[in-house]
Design a protein around this motif. Structure first.
Motif, mmCIF file in Angstrom:
data_model
loop_
_atom_site.group_PDB
_atom_site.id
_atom_site.type_symbol
_atom_site.label_atom_id
_atom_site.label_comp_id
_atom_site.label_asym_id
_atom_site.label_seq_id
_atom_site.Cartn_x
_atom_site.Cartn_y
_atom_site.Cartn_z
ATOM 1 N N SER A 1 36.012 35.975 38.046
ATOM 2 C CA SER A 1 35.988 37.306 38.662
ATOM 3 C C SER A 1 36.766 37.358 39.976
ATOM 4 C CB SER A 1 34.551 37.779 38.866
ATOM 5 O OG SER A 1 33.835 36.858 39.666
ATOM 6 N N GLN A 2 36.678 36.326 40.798
ATOM 7 C CA GLN A 2 37.423 36.346 42.059
ATOM 8 C C GLN A 2 38.925 36.264 41.790
ATOM 9 O OE1 GLN A 2 36.088 36.967 45.202
ATOM 10 N NE2 GLN A 2 38.267 37.309 45.562
ATOM 11 N N TRP A 3 39.320 35.489 40.797
ATOM 12 C CA TRP A 3 40.735 35.403 40.425
ATOM 13 C C TRP A 3 41.234 36.774 39.973
ATOM 14 C CZ3 TRP A 3 43.821 36.412 36.313
ATOM 15 C CH2 TRP A 3 45.120 35.906 36.368
ATOM 16 N N VAL A 4 40.444 37.488 39.158
ATOM 17 C CA VAL A 4 40.827 38.829 38.700
ATOM 18 C C VAL A 4 40.956 39.773 39.896
ATOM 19 C CG1 VAL A 4 40.092 40.861 37.377
ATOM 20 C CG2 VAL A 4 39.899 38.573 36.373
ATOM 21 N N ALA A 5 39.988 39.738 40.805
ATOM 22 C CA ALA A 5 40.040 40.606 41.983
ATOM 23 C C ALA A 5 41.282 40.314 42.823
ATOM 24 C CB ALA A 5 38.777 40.423 42.825
ATOM 25 N N ASP A 6 41.571 39.049 43.049
ATOM 26 C CA ASP A 6 42.755 38.675 43.834
ATOM 27 C C ASP A 6 44.040 39.073 43.114
ATOM 28 O OD1 ASP A 6 41.058 37.554 45.730
ATOM 29 O OD2 ASP A 6 41.381 35.491 45.046
ATOM 30 N N THR A 7 44.099 38.872 41.826
ATOM 31 C CA THR A 7 45.304 39.172 41.056
ATOM 32 C C THR A 7 45.555 40.672 40.978
ATOM 33 O OG1 THR A 7 45.021 37.159 39.773
ATOM 34 C CG2 THR A 7 46.458 38.848 38.824
ATOM 35 N N ASN A 8 44.502 41.443 40.789
ATOM 36 C CA ASN A 8 44.663 42.899 40.695
ATOM 37 C C ASN A 8 44.723 43.557 42.066
ATOM 38 O OD1 ASN A 8 44.981 45.051 38.751
ATOM 39 N ND2 ASN A 8 43.048 45.854 39.520
ATOM 40 N N GLY A 9 44.300 42.847 43.099
ATOM 41 C CA GLY A 9 44.399 43.369 44.456
ATOM 42 C C GLY A 9 43.286 44.315 44.849
ATOM 43 N N GLN A 10 42.125 44.199 44.205
ATOM 44 C CA GLN A 10 40.993 45.060 44.536
ATOM 45 C C GLN A 10 39.710 44.240 44.548
ATOM 46 O OE1 GLN A 10 41.665 48.074 41.344
ATOM 47 N NE2 GLN A 10 41.214 49.471 43.025
ATOM 48 N N ARG A 11 38.815 44.605 45.436
ATOM 49 C CA ARG A 11 37.504 43.965 45.479
ATOM 50 C C ARG A 11 36.752 44.276 44.191
ATOM 51 N NH1 ARG A 11 33.478 42.934 49.972
ATOM 52 N NH2 ARG A 11 35.442 42.639 51.008
ATOM 53 N N LEU A 12 36.022 43.306 43.688
ATOM 54 C CA LEU A 12 35.219 43.490 42.489
ATOM 55 C C LEU A 12 33.827 43.945 42.897
ATOM 56 C CD1 LEU A 12 35.057 42.980 39.362
ATOM 57 C CD2 LEU A 12 34.075 40.766 39.968
ATOM 58 N N THR A 13 33.348 45.042 42.299
ATOM 59 C CA THR A 13 31.999 45.513 42.604
ATOM 60 C C THR A 13 31.008 45.195 41.496
ATOM 61 O OG1 THR A 13 32.507 47.709 41.721
ATOM 62 C CG2 THR A 13 32.794 47.378 44.115
ATOM 63 N N THR A 14 31.470 45.209 40.258
ATOM 64 C CA THR A 14 30.615 44.847 39.132
ATOM 65 C C THR A 14 31.495 44.523 37.931
ATOM 66 O OG1 THR A 14 28.627 45.462 37.874
ATOM 67 C CG2 THR A 14 30.277 47.191 38.212
ATOM 68 N N GLN A 15 30.896 43.905 36.937
ATOM 69 C CA GLN A 15 31.628 43.597 35.718
ATOM 70 C C GLN A 15 30.664 43.581 34.551
ATOM 71 O OE1 GLN A 15 33.035 39.413 35.469
ATOM 72 N NE2 GLN A 15 32.056 39.175 37.460
ATOM 73 N N GLY A 16 31.217 43.767 33.370
ATOM 74 C CA GLY A 16 30.406 43.759 32.171
ATOM 75 C C GLY A 16 31.231 43.302 30.987
ATOM 76 N N ILE A 17 30.532 43.054 29.892
ATOM 77 C CA ILE A 17 31.208 42.597 28.681
ATOM 78 C C ILE A 17 30.719 43.410 27.491
ATOM 79 C CG2 ILE A 17 31.603 40.272 29.548
ATOM 80 C CD1 ILE A 17 29.218 39.330 27.878
ATOM 81 N N ASP A 18 31.511 43.410 26.436
ATOM 82 C CA ASP A 18 31.134 44.007 25.163
ATOM 83 C C ASP A 18 30.896 42.850 24.200
ATOM 84 O OD1 ASP A 18 30.925 45.240 22.702
ATOM 85 O OD2 ASP A 18 32.513 46.693 23.107
ATOM 86 N N THR A 19 29.639 42.567 23.921
ATOM 87 C CA THR A 19 29.270 41.395 23.128
ATOM 88 C C THR A 19 29.404 41.612 21.626
ATOM 89 O OG1 THR A 19 26.945 42.062 23.168
ATOM 90 C CG2 THR A 19 27.695 40.525 24.893
ATOM 91 N N ARG A 20 29.926 42.748 21.198
ATOM 92 C CA ARG A 20 30.167 42.940 19.767
ATOM 93 C C ARG A 20 31.294 42.047 19.285
ATOM 94 N NH1 ARG A 20 31.729 48.798 19.048
ATOM 95 N NH2 ARG A 20 32.871 48.268 20.935
ATOM 96 N N PHE A 21 32.047 41.471 20.209
ATOM 97 C CA PHE A 21 33.222 40.678 19.879
ATOM 98 C C PHE A 21 33.052 39.247 20.376
ATOM 99 C CE2 PHE A 21 34.460 45.068 20.622
ATOM 100 C CZ PHE A 21 34.989 45.381 19.388
ATOM 101 N N ASP A 22 33.848 38.363 19.805
ATOM 102 C CA ASP A 22 33.814 36.959 20.173
ATOM 103 C C ASP A 22 35.247 36.468 20.385
ATOM 104 O OD1 ASP A 22 33.111 34.321 20.571
ATOM 105 O OD2 ASP A 22 32.973 33.879 18.428
#
Length: 190
Positions: A73-94
Motif C-alpha cells: 500500500s505504501q508503494w502504491v501511494a508513493d507511486t501514484n503520488g497520493q496518501r492512502l486512506t483506505t483500501q479494499g479487495i474483491d474476493t470473487r477473484f483469485d
C-alpha cells in the motif's frame, strides 16, 4: 461524502457486513473507461472467473476491507503520488481486485489481474479496459495492450497469453498506471 467524514465512517465499515454495504464508498459506475474493474488470476485456478460466470467486463465490488495481497500500500501511494486512506479487495477473484482510495470519493487506483480461459478472452479484458479507439498502444516484454489519458483518469492495460492486467489511476499520467501494472505482474510472477 465529504472528505472529513471518511475517518468517522471507517469503524462503521469494519463493524458488520450490513454496515459495510450501507456505509462503504462505492467505486463509480463505468466511465470512459471504467474507473474500477475486477481482478481474476491464479496459476492453480486459471478459469476461476469463467467458472463463476463473470464476464471480461466485470467491475470490482469491494467486499473486504483489507490490504492488497500483491501490492504494498505504501508503494502504491508513493507511486501514484497520493496518501492512502483506505483500501479494499474483491474476493470473487483469485487474486482479488485491489482498490485504493485517497481523499476523493472515487478510487485513486484500481488493479485487475485476470487469467482467462483463452488468449481471445484476455484480449477482451484489455479491449474493455483500454478501448483501442481512445488509447495508444502499450507493450513490454511480450505484454501488449493500450494506455490512455481521460478527463479524470488514466489506464494501462496489457495482455500476454491468457493473462490480462489493467490498472486505472485518478492521475493523468499513464506512467503511474504502467508502473503499478508492472509491479503487480512482477509480484505475481506472471
Amino acid at each position: 461524502m465529504r472528505k472529513s467524514l471518511l475517518p468517522l465512517l471507517l469503524p462503521c465499515l469494519l463493524a458488520t457486513t450490513v454496515a459495510l454495504s450501507a456505509c462503504s464508498p462505492q467505486p463509480p459506475a463505468k466511465k470512459e473507461p471504467a474507473a474500477s474493474a475486477a481482478a481474476d488470476a491464479g496459476a492453480d485456478n486459471a478459469t476461476a472467473a469463467a467458472e463463476q460466470g463473470l464476464p471480461a467486463t466485470e467491475g470490482a465490488q469491494v467486499n473486504e476491507w483489507t490490504s492488497c495481497p500483491y501490492l504494498d500500500s505504501q508503494w502504491v501511494a508513493d507511486t501514484n503520488g497520493q496518501r492512502l486512506t483506505t483500501q479494499g479487495i474483491d474476493t470473487r477473484f483469485d487474486p482479488p481486485a485491489c482498490v485504493f482510495w485517497s481523499y476523493p470519493d472515487a478510487p485513486q487506483v484500481t488493479v485487475i489481474v485476470r487469467h482467462m480461459p483463452s488468449v481471445e478472452e484476455a484480449r477482451a479484458v484489455v479491449d474493455w479496459a483500454a478501448p483501442i479507439d481512445s488509447t495508444e498502444p502499450a507493450d513490454f516484454e511480450g505484454w501488449t495492450g493500450g494506455r490512455g489519458v481521460f478527463s479524470d483518469s488514466s489506464v494501462y492495460a496489457v495482455q500476454k497469453d491468457a493473462y490480462a492486467v489493467a490498472v486505472w489511476t485518478n492521475q493523468q499520467q499513464t506512467l503511474k498506471a504502467e508502473l503499478i501494472a508492472k509491479e503487480a505482474i512482477n509480484n505475481l510472477k506472471l
